[in-house]
Design a protein around this motif. Structure first.
Motif, PDB file in Angstrom:
ATOM      1  N   VAL A   1       0.142  -1.504  -0.086  1.00 25.06           N
ATOM      2  CA  VAL A   1       0.186   0.138  -0.452  1.00 25.06           C
ATOM      3  C   VAL A   1       0.968   1.565  -0.273  1.00 25.06           C
ATOM      4  CG1 VAL A   1      -0.016   0.146   2.487  1.00 25.06           C
ATOM      5  CG2 VAL A   1      -1.555   1.153   0.753  1.00 25.06           C
ATOM      6  N   ALA A   2      -0.098   1.903  -0.805  1.00 26.17           N
ATOM      7  CA  ALA A   2       1.016   3.727  -0.786  1.00 26.17           C
ATOM      8  C   ALA A   2       0.798   4.304   0.481  1.00 26.17           C
ATOM      9  CB  ALA A   2       0.705   4.399  -1.569  1.00 26.17           C
ATOM     10  N   VAL A   3       2.002   5.248   0.783  1.00 27.21           N
ATOM     11  CA  VAL A   3       2.287   5.911   1.872  1.00 27.21           C
ATOM     12  C   VAL A   3       2.525   7.661   1.286  1.00 27.21           C
ATOM     13  CG1 VAL A   3       2.089   4.733   4.192  1.00 27.21           C
ATOM     14  CG2 VAL A   3       4.453   5.341   2.441  1.00 27.21           C
ATOM     15  N   THR A   4       1.483   8.307   1.477  1.00 28.52           N
ATOM     16  CA  THR A   4       2.342   9.946   0.468  1.00 28.52           C
ATOM     17  C   THR A   4       2.311  10.797   2.265  1.00 28.52           C
ATOM     18  OG1 THR A   4      -0.202  10.180   0.764  1.00 28.52           O
ATOM     19  CG2 THR A   4       0.921   9.133  -1.097  1.00 28.52           C
ATOM     20  N   PRO A   5       2.628  12.615   1.528  1.00 30.24           N
ATOM     21  CA  PRO A   5       3.180  13.120   2.017  1.00 30.24           C
ATOM     22  C   PRO A   5       1.446  13.509   2.715  1.00 30.24           C
ATOM     23  CG  PRO A   5       4.349  13.473   0.401  1.00 30.24           C
ATOM     24  CD  PRO A   5       3.748  11.855   0.590  1.00 30.24           C
ATOM     25  N   ALA A   6       1.336  13.487   1.353  1.00 32.99           N
ATOM     26  CA  ALA A   6      -0.274  14.497   1.506  1.00 32.99           C
ATOM     27  C   ALA A   6      -1.114  13.577   3.296  1.00 32.99           C
ATOM     28  CB  ALA A   6      -0.822  14.385   0.147  1.00 32.99           C
ATOM     29  N   GLU A   7      -1.423  12.505   3.063  1.00 29.69           N
ATOM     30  CA  GLU A   7      -2.094  11.601   3.945  1.00 29.69           C
ATOM     31  C   GLU A   7      -1.590  11.056   4.863  1.00 29.69           C
ATOM     32  OE1 GLU A   7      -3.483   8.786   1.526  1.00 29.69           O
ATOM     33  OE2 GLU A   7      -4.600   9.903  -0.257  1.00 29.69           O
ATOM     34  N   GLY A   8      -0.259  11.017   5.007  1.00 28.67           N
ATOM     35  CA  GLY A   8       0.447  10.797   6.471  1.00 28.67           C
ATOM     36  C   GLY A   8      -0.184   9.323   6.291  1.00 28.67           C
ATOM     37  N   LEU A   9       0.473   9.012   8.015  1.00 30.77           N
ATOM     38  CA  LEU A   9       0.583   7.516   7.756  1.00 30.77           C
ATOM     39  C   LEU A   9      -1.031   7.097   7.864  1.00 30.77           C
ATOM     40  CD1 LEU A   9       3.919   6.676   9.915  1.00 30.77           C
ATOM     41  CD2 LEU A   9       3.325   6.748   7.233  1.00 30.77           C
ATOM     42  N   GLY A  10      -1.968   7.795   9.029  1.00 27.51           N
ATOM     43  CA  GLY A  10      -2.867   7.437   8.964  1.00 27.51           C
ATOM     44  C   GLY A  10      -3.385   5.931   9.199  1.00 27.51           C
ATOM     45  N   GLY A  11      -4.119   5.366   8.749  1.00 26.85           N
ATOM     46  CA  GLY A  11      -4.739   4.056   9.264  1.00 26.85           C
ATOM     47  C   GLY A  11      -3.309   3.545   8.478  1.00 26.85           C
ATOM     48  N   VAL A  12      -3.086   4.049   7.802  1.00 24.79           N
ATOM     49  CA  VAL A  12      -1.843   2.718   6.900  1.00 24.79           C
ATOM     50  C   VAL A  12      -0.696   1.575   7.831  1.00 24.79           C
ATOM     51  CG1 VAL A  12       0.724   2.488   6.170  1.00 24.79           C
ATOM     52  CG2 VAL A  12      -1.441   3.462   5.343  1.00 24.79           C
TER      53      VAL A  12
ATOM     54  N   SER B   1      -2.489  -6.398   7.639  1.00 29.68           N
ATOM     55  CA  SER B   1      -3.222  -6.567   7.098  1.00 29.68           C
ATOM     56  C   SER B   1      -2.335  -6.362   5.474  1.00 29.68           C
ATOM     57  CB  SER B   1      -4.213  -6.259   6.382  1.00 29.68           C
ATOM     58  OG  SER B   1      -5.358  -6.161   7.626  1.00 29.68           O
ATOM     59  N   VAL B   2      -1.353  -6.183   5.858  1.00 30.02           N
ATOM     60  CA  VAL B   2      -0.610  -5.601   4.883  1.00 30.02           C
ATOM     61  C   VAL B   2       1.212  -5.699   4.707  1.00 30.02           C
ATOM     62  CG1 VAL B   2      -1.546  -3.282   4.098  1.00 30.02           C
ATOM     63  CG2 VAL B   2       0.084  -3.402   5.000  1.00 30.02           C
ATOM     64  N   GLY B   3       1.402  -6.418   3.880  1.00 31.40           N
ATOM     65  CA  GLY B   3       3.229  -6.977   4.009  1.00 31.40           C
ATOM     66  C   GLY B   3       4.360  -6.018   3.071  1.00 31.40           C
ATOM     67  N   GLY B   4       3.601  -5.041   2.876  1.00 36.34           N
ATOM     68  CA  GLY B   4       4.605  -3.982   2.509  1.00 36.34           C
ATOM     69  C   GLY B   4       4.185  -2.355   1.988  1.00 36.34           C
ATOM     70  N   VAL B   5       4.924  -1.171   2.011  1.00 36.59           N
ATOM     71  CA  VAL B   5       4.658   0.110   1.659  1.00 36.59           C
ATOM     72  C   VAL B   5       5.804   0.403   0.033  1.00 36.59           C
ATOM     73  CG1 VAL B   5       3.195   0.585   4.018  1.00 36.59           C
ATOM     74  CG2 VAL B   5       5.513   0.540   3.272  1.00 36.59           C
ATOM     75  N   ILE B   6       5.342   1.568  -0.167  1.00 38.21           N
ATOM     76  CA  ILE B   6       5.970   2.644  -1.086  1.00 38.21           C
ATOM     77  C   ILE B   6       5.615   3.917  -0.700  1.00 38.21           C
ATOM     78  CG2 ILE B   6       3.411   1.394  -2.386  1.00 38.21           C
ATOM     79  CD1 ILE B   6       5.685   2.343  -4.857  1.00 38.21           C
ATOM     80  N   TYR B   7       6.367   4.284  -0.718  1.00 39.83           N
ATOM     81  CA  TYR B   7       6.152   6.170  -0.979  1.00 39.83           C
ATOM     82  C   TYR B   7       6.192   6.701  -1.830  1.00 39.83           C
ATOM     83  CZ  TYR B   7       9.183   5.382   3.502  1.00 39.83           C
ATOM     84  OH  TYR B   7       9.241   5.300   4.932  1.00 39.83           O
ATOM     85  N   LEU B   8       4.653   7.173  -1.831  1.00 40.71           N
ATOM     86  CA  LEU B   8       4.664   7.914  -3.106  1.00 40.71           C
ATOM     87  C   LEU B   8       3.708   9.323  -3.425  1.00 40.71           C
ATOM     88  CD1 LEU B   8       2.057   5.085  -4.822  1.00 40.71           C
ATOM     89  CD2 LEU B   8       4.469   5.764  -5.754  1.00 40.71           C
ATOM     90  N   GLY B   9       3.397  10.388  -4.200  1.00 33.60           N
ATOM     91  CA  GLY B   9       3.351  11.409  -4.105  1.00 33.60           C
ATOM     92  C   GLY B   9       4.413  11.981  -3.949  1.00 33.60           C
ATOM     93  N   GLY B  10       5.437  12.062  -4.115  1.00 29.96           N
ATOM     94  CA  GLY B  10       6.471  12.792  -4.131  1.00 29.96           C
ATOM     95  C   GLY B  10       6.699  13.502  -2.913  1.00 29.96           C
ATOM     96  N   TRP B  11       7.848  13.099  -1.655  1.00 25.08           N
ATOM     97  CA  TRP B  11       8.264  13.467  -0.311  1.00 25.08           C
ATOM     98  C   TRP B  11       9.717  13.996  -0.700  1.00 25.08           C
ATOM     99  CZ3 TRP B  11       6.536  10.724   4.320  1.00 25.08           C
ATOM    100  CH2 TRP B  11       5.422  10.100   4.090  1.00 25.08           C
TER     101      TRP B  11
END
Length: 437
Positions: free
Chosen positions: A110-121, A129-139
């Protein structure tokens, strides 16, 4: 993926045949190996075993698969006769200890973005529920911020299996992580002109930056070939200078060099977007039109850079969402058994992890129900489903669990995918199991 936005026994991570590419690369694939499902072990629909309740890493599986301490007689008696069998036995035991929902979670990124933050991730991570994350949205705040975020993400893990933490760090217009601590990476069109030794050295440096920031997977290098007569008219790759060259013989050595350099720097690599999106005109992230390659066949010369990356020891193969009617007239690549299983796993001999391009926000899959995007990919022979939308995760996880519960053949595919994922995580030091020697 848009600009906003590793198997046991595969051999070393050093340079393999840089500058020497051809059909010999395909033959080299026969040397690759990976874990296969252990017959008779619980299927995807099985209840969670007590072994998974230990959590943490202080009481992890021993090489023999026991959750007892390494000093116990039980642990000693269960040890395999060969040390080479220890990682595979441990991985199988680790998989056995996962519930149906947790197995499905290992197949989701699942993606993590600077706009949404870590939130529910972080909650999804803690719930397995997830085994990986990806930085998206331009950090853009730099390496210190990413390192702190990566630590928070890994700290949310409850259990013995850490996260794949990924980024699109290709260079040029596709560099998700920027700011102090991250180099400004040239576009692939420039990288492709460098001597192999220089590219290896540069990629190793970029990888060390990622590793220091807690990123263990780079969704690069791009193995797509954009013909010169298409050039920038190719919206997903050519328009952004993401290709190493205009012929497969130009692309393949650069792919090998980046894989070698990234491994030298401690980061897993991904060749994409199989079987190639260099000939299409539309960008699969933005449209469902103009995404058909009517030229590609099972013997397409443009497969050569993918074969070269595989022979060099790449860790993931990313499959595109484009269409290839001369290979499969009915299905997009990620949903095509003819492409994922017959071509990639069969003809090219790939036994490792297969991952999707984004199937969350991408317009090319918008007409497909969210749950079906996950189940159809795994049914085609894939492993990790990547979505830019965290809200997709519950639906995808539930769909995988439900189909496996009612379809033994699909449950076997899920089990095989989970073993491939855990085997790669073990090889990258992300589980409590010993790394393969």
């Amino acid at each position: 993926m848009r600009s906003q936005r590793p198997a046991v026994g595969r051999g070393g991570v050093g340079l393999v045949g840089v500058g020497r590419v051809g059909v010999g690369a395909v033959a080299a694939l026969a040397l690759l190996s990976a874990c296969t499902p252990t017959s008779g072990r619980p299927s995807m629909s099985s209840p969670k075993s007590p072994a998974s309740s230990a959590g943490g890493r202080s009481v992890g599986p021993t090489p023999g698969g026991s959750t007892a301490s390494s000093s116990s007689p039980a642990a000693a008696s269960s040890a395999p006769t060969s040390s080479a069998d220890a990682p595979a036995a441990c991985v199988a035991d680790l998989a056995d200890g996962l519930s149906a929902a947790e197995r499905a979670g290992q197949l989701l990124m699942v993606a993590v973005t600077p706009a949404e933050g870590l939130g529910g991730v972080t909650g999804q991570i803690a719930a397995r529920s997830v085994g990986g994350v990806i930085y998206l949205g331009g950090w853009s705040a730099g390496a210190a911020q990413i390192a702190a975020t990566s630590r928070r993400l890994q700290a949310a893990v409850d259990g013995e299996v850490e996260l794949f933490v990924a980024a699109d760090q290709e260079g040029g217009q596709v560099q998700q992580l920027t700011g102090p601590g991250f180099s400004s990476i040239p576009a692939a069109t420039e990288q492709g002109g460098w001597p192999a030794a220089d590219l290896i050295r540069a990629a190793s440096g970029w990888a060390r930056e990622l590793a220091a920031a807690g990123v263990n997977v780079d969704l690069a290098p791009v193995a797509d070939t954009v013909p010169a007569d298409i050039g920038t008219a190719n919206a997903p790759i050519g328009a952004h200078r993401r290709e190493f060259g205009s012929t497969p013989k130009a692309v393949a050595p650069a792919v090998e060099a980046v894989v070698a350099g990234m491994h030298e720097g401690g980061v897993a690599t991904t060749v994409k977007h199989f079987p190639g999106i260099g000939r299409i005109r539309g960008n699969t992230d933005n449209t469902a039109g103009g995404i058909t390659d009517s030229v590609a066949t099972e013997s397409d010369p443009n497969l050569e850079p993918f074969a070269a990356g595989i022979a060099a020891g790449v860790d993931f193969v990313m499959v595109s969402t484009a269409r290839y009617p001369r290979i499969d007239p009915e299905n997009q690549a990620i949903f095509s058994r003819a492409i994922v299983t017959d071509l990639l796993r069969g003809r090219l001999g790939w036994e490792g992890v297969v991952i999707t391009d984004d199937v969350g926000a991408a317009r090319s899959v918008a007409a497909i129900p969210v749950g079906d995007r996950a189940t159809r990919f795994v049914a085609a022979g894939g492993d990790i489903v990547l979505t830019a939308r965290a809200s997709d995760i519950p639906t995808m996880q539930q769909a995988l669990v439900a189909r496996a519960a009612g379809d033994p053949a699909f449950a076997d595919q899920v089990d095989a995918a989970v073993l491939r994922v855990l085997t790669l995580k073990t090889a990258r030091g992300l589980t409590s199991c010993p790394r393969p020697r």
